[in-house]
Design a protein around this motif. Structure first.
Motif: not given
Length: 82
Positions: A9, A14, A38, A41-42, A45-47, A55, A57, A64
């Motif tokens: 990510n 991130s 994840c 989502q990863c 988006q930034c997670i 979590v 996001c 974030l």
């Protein structure tokens, strides 16, 4: 509080969040993992994984960072008032 960051990510932005929060909050446990499980989502988006199940996001690294900082300060405020 444990924060787990997915190394894959980092391409989403991130990595800057990891560096900033690690520097600003060295007392927290910051872990880089190859995968935090994840992936859907990863990839979008930034997670960051918070604790065992949480979590956070966001669409951008800045959002974030702001969300995590708010979460960290909320946790510290609760600990101080207890």
């Amino acid at each position: 509080m444990k924060l787990k960051y997915c190394c894959k990510n980092f391409k989403q932005g991130s990595k800057s969040v990891f560096k900033s929060l690690k520097e600003e909050f060295p007392e927290l446990e910051h872990k880089k993992k190859d995968c935090i499980g994840c992936c859907k989502q990863c990839s979008k988006q930034c997670i960051v994984k918070v604790g065992k199940a949480g979590v956070v996001c966001a669409e951008s690294p800045d959002l974030l960072y702001a969300q995590l900082k708010q979460l960290i300060h909320g946790t510290y405020e609760e600990a101080v008032h207890v």
